[in-house]
Design a protein around this motif. Structure first.
Motif, mmCIF file in Angstrom:
data_model
loop_
_atom_site.group_PDB
_atom_site.id
_atom_site.type_symbol
_atom_site.label_atom_id
_atom_site.label_comp_id
_atom_site.label_asym_id
_atom_site.label_seq_id
_atom_site.Cartn_x
_atom_site.Cartn_y
_atom_site.Cartn_z
ATOM 1 N N THR A 19 94.527 -23.833 65.397
ATOM 2 C CA THR A 19 94.142 -24.435 67.217
ATOM 3 C C THR A 19 94.372 -23.850 67.722
ATOM 4 O OG1 THR A 19 93.006 -26.129 65.596
ATOM 5 C CG2 THR A 19 92.113 -25.972 67.472
ATOM 6 N N LEU A 20 95.640 -24.287 68.223
ATOM 7 C CA LEU A 20 95.677 -24.289 69.782
ATOM 8 C C LEU A 20 96.595 -22.761 69.831
ATOM 9 C CD1 LEU A 20 98.982 -26.987 70.299
ATOM 10 C CD2 LEU A 20 96.929 -26.978 71.171
ATOM 11 N N LEU A 21 96.753 -21.625 68.968
ATOM 12 C CA LEU A 21 97.555 -20.538 69.260
ATOM 13 C C LEU A 21 95.759 -19.815 69.070
ATOM 14 C CD1 LEU A 21 99.626 -20.041 65.882
ATOM 15 C CD2 LEU A 21 100.417 -19.616 68.418
ATOM 16 N N PHE A 22 94.827 -20.479 68.372
ATOM 17 C CA PHE A 22 93.615 -19.460 68.830
ATOM 18 C C PHE A 22 93.172 -19.919 70.680
ATOM 19 C CE2 PHE A 22 92.620 -19.057 64.150
ATOM 20 C CZ PHE A 22 92.801 -18.423 63.396
ATOM 21 N N LEU A 23 93.390 -20.907 70.770
ATOM 22 C CA LEU A 23 92.954 -21.511 71.981
ATOM 23 C C LEU A 23 93.326 -20.334 73.186
ATOM 24 C CD1 LEU A 23 91.315 -22.997 74.224
ATOM 25 C CD2 LEU A 23 93.093 -25.186 74.335
ATOM 26 N N ALA A 24 95.056 -20.390 73.005
ATOM 27 C CA ALA A 24 95.823 -20.113 73.966
ATOM 28 C C ALA A 24 95.547 -18.344 73.863
ATOM 29 C CB ALA A 24 97.242 -19.840 73.049
ATOM 30 N N ALA A 25 95.140 -17.712 71.891
ATOM 31 C CA ALA A 25 94.977 -16.435 72.251
ATOM 32 C C ALA A 25 93.025 -16.173 72.592
ATOM 33 C CB ALA A 25 94.432 -15.750 70.836
ATOM 34 N N ALA A 26 92.032 -16.902 73.331
ATOM 35 C CA ALA A 26 91.312 -17.134 73.320
ATOM 36 C C ALA A 26 91.682 -16.940 75.132
ATOM 37 C CB ALA A 26 89.952 -17.787 74.001
ATOM 38 N N VAL A 27 91.805 -17.750 76.436
ATOM 39 C CA VAL A 27 92.327 -17.954 77.455
ATOM 40 C C VAL A 27 93.634 -16.075 77.985
ATOM 41 C CG1 VAL A 27 94.077 -19.211 78.890
ATOM 42 C CG2 VAL A 27 92.704 -20.925 78.186
ATOM 43 N N LEU A 28 93.979 -15.830 77.105
ATOM 44 C CA LEU A 28 95.122 -15.132 77.431
ATOM 45 C C LEU A 28 94.072 -13.904 77.243
ATOM 46 C CD1 LEU A 28 98.000 -15.257 75.688
ATOM 47 C CD2 LEU A 28 97.160 -15.270 78.229
ATOM 48 N N ARG A 29 92.819 -13.956 76.565
ATOM 49 C CA ARG A 29 91.852 -12.742 76.279
ATOM 50 C C ARG A 29 90.540 -12.695 77.958
ATOM 51 N NH1 ARG A 29 91.756 -12.858 70.920
ATOM 52 N NH2 ARG A 29 89.884 -14.604 71.187
ATOM 53 N N ALA A 30 90.263 -14.139 78.489
ATOM 54 C CA ALA A 30 90.312 -14.082 78.976
ATOM 55 C C ALA A 30 90.490 -13.938 80.787
ATOM 56 C CB ALA A 30 89.045 -15.251 78.945
ATOM 57 N N ALA A 31 91.939 -14.040 80.821
ATOM 58 C CA ALA A 31 93.261 -13.927 81.784
ATOM 59 C C ALA A 31 92.537 -12.189 81.928
ATOM 60 C CB ALA A 31 94.234 -14.448 81.616
ATOM 61 N N GLY A 32 92.980 -11.703 80.997
ATOM 62 C CA GLY A 32 92.731 -10.389 81.299
ATOM 63 C C GLY A 32 91.564 -9.230 81.057
ATOM 64 N N GLU A 33 90.924 -9.906 80.918
ATOM 65 C CA GLU A 33 89.437 -9.465 80.977
ATOM 66 C C GLU A 33 89.430 -9.253 83.009
ATOM 67 O OE1 GLU A 33 86.391 -11.215 78.874
ATOM 68 O OE2 GLU A 33 87.082 -9.909 76.839
ATOM 69 N N GLY A 34 89.900 -10.555 83.211
ATOM 70 C CA GLY A 34 89.374 -10.754 84.675
ATOM 71 C C GLY A 34 90.510 -10.124 85.092
ATOM 72 N N LEU A 35 91.351 -9.730 84.839
ATOM 73 C CA LEU A 35 92.755 -9.053 86.049
ATOM 74 C C LEU A 35 91.864 -7.833 85.794
ATOM 75 C CD1 LEU A 35 96.180 -10.538 84.581
ATOM 76 C CD2 LEU A 35 95.110 -10.365 87.159
ATOM 77 N N ALA A 36 91.104 -7.300 84.979
ATOM 78 C CA ALA A 36 91.119 -5.998 84.172
ATOM 79 C C ALA A 36 89.953 -5.800 85.371
ATOM 80 C CB ALA A 36 90.937 -5.510 83.327
ATOM 81 N N ARG A 37 89.566 -6.461 85.514
ATOM 82 C CA ARG A 37 87.831 -6.647 86.472
ATOM 83 C C ARG A 37 87.851 -6.713 88.189
ATOM 84 N NH1 ARG A 37 85.002 -10.076 83.267
ATOM 85 N NH2 ARG A 37 85.907 -11.980 84.693
ATOM 86 N N ILE A 38 89.509 -7.038 87.355
ATOM 87 C CA ILE A 38 90.589 -6.920 89.916
ATOM 88 C C ILE A 38 90.283 -5.926 90.044
ATOM 89 C CG2 ILE A 38 91.645 -7.986 90.651
ATOM 90 C CD1 ILE A 38 91.270 -11.132 89.814
ATOM 91 N N ALA A 39 91.755 -5.076 89.027
ATOM 92 C CA ALA A 39 92.147 -3.825 88.631
ATOM 93 C C ALA A 39 91.005 -2.776 88.778
ATOM 94 C CB ALA A 39 92.930 -4.170 88.077
#
Length: 91
Positions: A19-39
């Motif tokens: 469950t923690l791994l799935f949660l960490a993956a979701a957080v990293l995916r969201a952060a990556g999408e946010g950084l992609a929008r900023i870039a």
């Protein structure tokens, strides 16, 4: 005597670490999408700034002591003083 085997999936709960791994993956995916929008936004702003750069219409240099009223070694771009080059007599 025959035994009937069950082919259904066991009703075991997912381990907490999974469950923690799935949660960490979701957080990293969201952060990556946010950084992609900023870039993308920064790249678009940079491209717009490059498009609006003024083209050089004229570049003038007034040498030392040659013209009255002009600062010594003055460099003008499009009629605006951009630099004074001390010690430069000609370009």
């Amino acid at each position: 005597m025959t035994k009937t085997l069950s082919w259904a999936a066991p009703d075991l709960a997912r381990p907490f670490s999974a469950t923690l791994l799935f949660l960490a993956a979701a957080v990293l995916r969201a952060a990556g999408e946010g950084l992609a929008r900023i870039a993308a936004a920064r790249a678009a702003a940079h491209a717009a700034a490059l498009e609006t750069d003024e083209t050089l219409a004229s570049v003038e240099f007034h040498a030392l002591h040659n013209e009255a009223g002009a600062p010594e070694g003055a460099l003008y771009v499009n009629g605006k003083l951009v630099a004074i080059l001390p010690g430069v007599a000609r370009l």
